[in-house]
Scaffold this motif. Structure first.
Motif, PDB file in Angstrom:
ATOM      1  N   VAL A 240       0.876  -1.337  -0.081  1.00 33.52           N
ATOM      2  CA  VAL A 240       0.108   0.158   0.164  1.00 33.52           C
ATOM      3  C   VAL A 240       0.811   1.222  -0.023  1.00 33.52           C
ATOM      4  O   VAL A 240       0.681   2.271  -0.626  1.00 33.52           O
ATOM      5  CB  VAL A 240      -1.018  -0.057   1.086  1.00 33.52           C
ATOM      6  N   GLY A 241       1.941   1.141   0.793  1.00 32.53           N
ATOM      7  CA  GLY A 241       2.850   2.206   0.916  1.00 32.53           C
ATOM      8  C   GLY A 241       3.451   2.795  -0.353  1.00 32.53           C
ATOM      9  O   GLY A 241       3.528   4.131  -0.744  1.00 32.53           O
ATOM     10  N   GLN A 242       3.828   1.826  -1.098  1.00 32.63           N
ATOM     11  CA  GLN A 242       4.418   2.206  -2.450  1.00 32.63           C
ATOM     12  C   GLN A 242       3.408   3.103  -3.503  1.00 32.63           C
ATOM     13  O   GLN A 242       3.933   4.062  -3.997  1.00 32.63           O
ATOM     14  CB  GLN A 242       4.926   1.103  -3.320  1.00 32.63           C
ATOM     15  N   ARG A 243       2.337   2.516  -3.513  1.00 32.17           N
ATOM     16  CA  ARG A 243       1.061   3.237  -4.240  1.00 32.17           C
ATOM     17  C   ARG A 243       0.922   4.691  -3.826  1.00 32.17           C
ATOM     18  O   ARG A 243       0.638   5.602  -4.364  1.00 32.17           O
ATOM     19  CB  ARG A 243      -0.187   2.443  -4.396  1.00 32.17           C
ATOM     20  N   LEU A 244       0.954   4.722  -2.390  1.00 35.83           N
ATOM     21  CA  LEU A 244       0.524   5.908  -1.624  1.00 35.83           C
ATOM     22  C   LEU A 244       1.614   7.035  -2.138  1.00 35.83           C
ATOM     23  O   LEU A 244       1.231   8.101  -2.237  1.00 35.83           O
ATOM     24  CB  LEU A 244       0.340   5.864  -0.239  1.00 35.83           C
ATOM     25  N   VAL A 245       2.750   6.721  -1.815  1.00 38.69           N
ATOM     26  CA  VAL A 245       3.973   7.489  -2.284  1.00 38.69           C
ATOM     27  C   VAL A 245       4.037   7.965  -3.796  1.00 38.69           C
ATOM     28  O   VAL A 245       4.082   8.982  -4.079  1.00 38.69           O
ATOM     29  CB  VAL A 245       5.449   6.857  -2.305  1.00 38.69           C
ATOM     30  N   ASP A 246       3.338   6.812  -4.772  1.00 35.45           N
ATOM     31  CA  ASP A 246       3.356   7.535  -6.018  1.00 35.45           C
ATOM     32  C   ASP A 246       2.203   8.496  -6.299  1.00 35.45           C
ATOM     33  O   ASP A 246       2.406   9.330  -7.120  1.00 35.45           O
ATOM     34  CB  ASP A 246       2.982   6.125  -6.984  1.00 35.45           C
TER      35      ASP A 246
ATOM     36  N   ASP B 207      -6.071   0.692  -4.637  1.00 31.87           N
ATOM     37  CA  ASP B 207      -6.382   2.136  -5.170  1.00 31.87           C
ATOM     38  C   ASP B 207      -7.249   2.669  -4.394  1.00 31.87           C
ATOM     39  O   ASP B 207      -7.295   3.833  -4.143  1.00 31.87           O
ATOM     40  CB  ASP B 207      -6.660   2.167  -6.678  1.00 31.87           C
ATOM     41  N   ASP B 208      -8.317   2.000  -3.916  1.00 33.98           N
ATOM     42  CA  ASP B 208      -9.588   2.566  -3.076  1.00 33.98           C
ATOM     43  C   ASP B 208      -8.833   2.923  -1.622  1.00 33.98           C
ATOM     44  O   ASP B 208      -9.284   3.843  -1.199  1.00 33.98           O
ATOM     45  CB  ASP B 208     -10.656   1.656  -3.098  1.00 33.98           C
ATOM     46  N   LEU B 209      -8.128   1.862  -1.228  1.00 34.46           N
ATOM     47  CA  LEU B 209      -7.438   2.155   0.092  1.00 34.46           C
ATOM     48  C   LEU B 209      -6.483   3.424   0.012  1.00 34.46           C
ATOM     49  O   LEU B 209      -6.455   4.329   0.998  1.00 34.46           O
ATOM     50  CB  LEU B 209      -6.527   0.783   0.442  1.00 34.46           C
ATOM     51  N   VAL B 210      -5.770   3.624  -1.011  1.00 33.66           N
ATOM     52  CA  VAL B 210      -4.712   4.885  -1.170  1.00 33.66           C
ATOM     53  C   VAL B 210      -5.865   5.981  -1.171  1.00 33.66           C
ATOM     54  O   VAL B 210      -5.599   6.993  -0.496  1.00 33.66           O
ATOM     55  CB  VAL B 210      -4.019   4.502  -2.332  1.00 33.66           C
ATOM     56  N   SER B 211      -6.657   6.117  -2.083  1.00 32.94           N
ATOM     57  CA  SER B 211      -7.766   6.851  -1.974  1.00 32.94           C
ATOM     58  C   SER B 211      -8.269   7.411  -0.724  1.00 32.94           C
ATOM     59  O   SER B 211      -8.622   8.788  -0.192  1.00 32.94           O
ATOM     60  CB  SER B 211      -9.000   6.670  -2.853  1.00 32.94           C
TER      61      SER B 211
END
Length: 305
Positions: free
Chosen positions: A12-18, A210-214
């Protein structure tokens, strides 16, 4: 905004940083600078600062919390990657409880305190059931994972004493093609031996990565968000339904169940994560106005695969 993130090299962290690094300054706390530098090369992430830290020990790394507008704490030992020996169960707990305590300690010591803490938790808080339905108002379960989540969340809640708005996201099984439960299922399906794990009747409360990051982004940006929110899609499914949807999307059979005792041999108590489920609804999350991009598991799998 300047955002500090622990667990940034994870799924999750990688996508959040992106998502964040293009418009915000990001501070990554990592146990391995070499790994973080490989995942986040400076050429692609010019606004990112990498800080080596010892998550369960106070230290100079904590000084980097001061001046951040927000902290996102995603760190914790993997739950379903290995057998739950007595020592590993202690690591599962301490990596979350003590790791969060040290983040909160850094917030308390900061001269310029973060306004917001977004802290991970899990739907393991509710315990397991094949018949009950849980939402944010449901009571604490009585197993090991419930105890972990309770202590994890209690550590995060202390950030309120520093005047820091605190949001706790209880996530379900995160679907992503780069790792996690979906990757393990794909290994079986792609060799034509796919099927439900265990009885197939256990509930799977899931969320597209992607929903979790959103959801994390929304919690960062909205001062009205405080307290507990379930990070699960509004339509949980049984393991049987998940397997059928996966088989349909990748055009593979989904008839061969994996017996529960096989997982228990591999993971011991860790098999509980997939053999015993819970039906969890994001009631407060939706009431707060969050719109899921992927409400059904077939939509999510079609997007990912």
């Amino acid at each position: 905004m300047k955002v500090a993130i622990s667990g940034a090299t994870g799924l999750v962290g990688q996508r959040l940083v992106d998502r964040l690094h293009k418009s915000h300054d990001v501070v990554v706390f990592t146990r391995s600078e070499a790994k973080a530098q490989k995942v986040f090369p400076a050429s692609r992430y010019p606004n990112l600062k990498i800080v080596a830290y010892t998550p369960k020990t106070s230290g100079a790394w904590q000084d980097n919390i001061s001046g951040c507008d927000a902290v996102v704490n995603l760190a914790g030992a993997p739950i379903a990657e290995q057998r739950w020996t007595a020592s590993y169960k202690q690591e599962i707990l301490s990596s979350r409880q003590v790791g969060t305590e040290k983040i909160v300690e850094a917030i308390a010591k900061a001269t310029d305190k973060p306004k917001t803490l977004i802290n991970a938790s899990a739907i393991g808080y509710y315990g397991t059931s094949e018949t009950a339905t849980f939402d944010e108002t449901s009571s604490l379960g009585n197993d090991f994972l419930a105890e972990v989540c309770q202590k994890w969340e209690a550590a995060a809640e202390k950030a309120r004493e520093s005047g820091t708005r605190t949001v706790i996201l209880r996530s379900g099984i995160v679907l992503a093609k780069e790792g996690g439960a979906l990757t393990k299922m794909l290994l079986a399906f792609n060799t034509f031996v796919g099927g439900p794990l265990g009885t197939g009747q256990q509930w799977v409360s899931w969320i597209h990565r992607d929903d979790l990051v959103s959801l994390i982004e929304t919690a960062l940006q909205s001062d009205a968000w405080q307290g507990i929110y379930n990070a699960t899609a509004p339509n949980p499914v049984t393991m049987q339904q998940l397997s059928e949807a996966l088989g349909s999307v990748i055009n593979r059979p989904s008839w061969l169940p994996v017996p529960g005792f096989v997982l228990e041999l591999l993971l011991s108590d860790g098999a509980k994560v997939v053999l015993e489920g819970q039906k969890v609804l994001p009631s407060r999350t939706q009431t707060a106005g969050f719109k899921f991009g992927f409400s059904t598991v077939k939509e999510a799998l079609q997007d990912l695969l």
